[in-house]
Design a protein around this motif. Sequence first.
Motif, PDB file in Angstrom:
ATOM      1  N   TYR A  22       0.837  -1.196   0.000  1.00  0.00           N
ATOM      2  CA  TYR A  22       0.000   0.000   0.000  1.00  0.00           C
ATOM      3  C   TYR A  22       0.870   1.244   0.000  1.00  0.00           C
ATOM      4  CZ  TYR A  22      -3.651  -3.235   1.441  1.00  0.00           C
ATOM      5  OH  TYR A  22      -4.523  -4.286   1.497  1.00  0.00           O
ATOM      6  N   GLN A  23       0.503   2.205  -0.816  1.00  0.00           N
ATOM      7  CA  GLN A  23       1.174   3.499  -0.811  1.00  0.00           C
ATOM      8  C   GLN A  23       0.223   4.490  -0.141  1.00  0.00           C
ATOM      9  OE1 GLN A  23       1.942   5.216  -4.668  1.00  0.00           O
ATOM     10  NE2 GLN A  23       3.414   6.676  -3.847  1.00  0.00           N
ATOM     11  N   VAL A  24       0.751   5.182   0.865  1.00  0.00           N
ATOM     12  CA  VAL A  24      -0.057   6.130   1.631  1.00  0.00           C
ATOM     13  C   VAL A  24       0.534   7.529   1.435  1.00  0.00           C
ATOM     14  CG1 VAL A  24      -0.870   6.768   3.929  1.00  0.00           C
ATOM     15  CG2 VAL A  24      -0.569   4.349   3.340  1.00  0.00           C
ATOM     16  N   ARG A  25      -0.333   8.489   1.170  1.00  0.00           N
ATOM     17  CA  ARG A  25       0.094   9.872   1.020  1.00  0.00           C
ATOM     18  C   ARG A  25      -0.872  10.749   1.807  1.00  0.00           C
ATOM     19  NH1 ARG A  25       0.120  10.738  -4.586  1.00  0.00           N
ATOM     20  NH2 ARG A  25       2.128   9.701  -4.605  1.00  0.00           N
ATOM     21  N   ASP A  26      -0.355  11.543   2.680  1.00  0.00           N
ATOM     22  CA  ASP A  26      -1.167  12.437   3.501  1.00  0.00           C
ATOM     23  C   ASP A  26      -2.243  11.668   4.272  1.00  0.00           C
ATOM     24  OD1 ASP A  26       0.265  14.695   2.604  1.00  0.00           O
ATOM     25  OD2 ASP A  26      -1.023  14.854   0.832  1.00  0.00           O
ATOM     26  N   GLY A  27      -1.883  10.477   4.764  1.00  0.00           N
ATOM     27  CA  GLY A  27      -2.803   9.702   5.574  1.00  0.00           C
ATOM     28  C   GLY A  27      -3.880   8.962   4.796  1.00  0.00           C
ATOM     29  N   ARG A  28      -3.772   8.951   3.462  1.00  0.00           N
ATOM     30  CA  ARG A  28      -4.776   8.283   2.630  1.00  0.00           C
ATOM     31  C   ARG A  28      -4.094   7.262   1.718  1.00  0.00           C
ATOM     32  NH1 ARG A  28      -9.350  12.406   0.787  1.00  0.00           N
ATOM     33  NH2 ARG A  28     -10.515  10.503   1.111  1.00  0.00           N
ATOM     34  N   PHE A  29      -4.787   6.145   1.481  1.00  0.00           N
ATOM     35  CA  PHE A  29      -4.288   5.164   0.537  1.00  0.00           C
ATOM     36  C   PHE A  29      -4.423   5.734  -0.870  1.00  0.00           C
ATOM     37  CE2 PHE A  29      -5.715   2.311   4.000  1.00  0.00           C
ATOM     38  CZ  PHE A  29      -4.496   1.708   4.264  1.00  0.00           C
ATOM     39  N   VAL A  30      -3.315   5.736  -1.616  1.00  0.00           N
ATOM     40  CA  VAL A  30      -3.361   6.263  -2.979  1.00  0.00           C
ATOM     41  C   VAL A  30      -3.081   5.189  -4.022  1.00  0.00           C
ATOM     42  CG1 VAL A  30      -2.842   8.644  -2.327  1.00  0.00           C
ATOM     43  CG2 VAL A  30      -0.965   7.065  -2.880  1.00  0.00           C
TER      44      VAL A  30
END
Length: 47
Positions: A22-30
């Motif tokens: 999983y790639q997470v950016r700014d606390g969201r899964f992207v």
Amino acid sequence: MKPWLGVAPTGASFEIAEYAIYQVRDGRFVHMTALHDAGELRRQLTG
């Protein structure tokens, strides 16, 4: 239903080991990538 991995549907069950990245950016899964052994799945479905 359509064939999957070149195998016609039979209703048979199978077991799978899957790894998910999983790639997470700014606390969201992207983005999510799942890895599994398609050869082993096919073996189980045709065996």
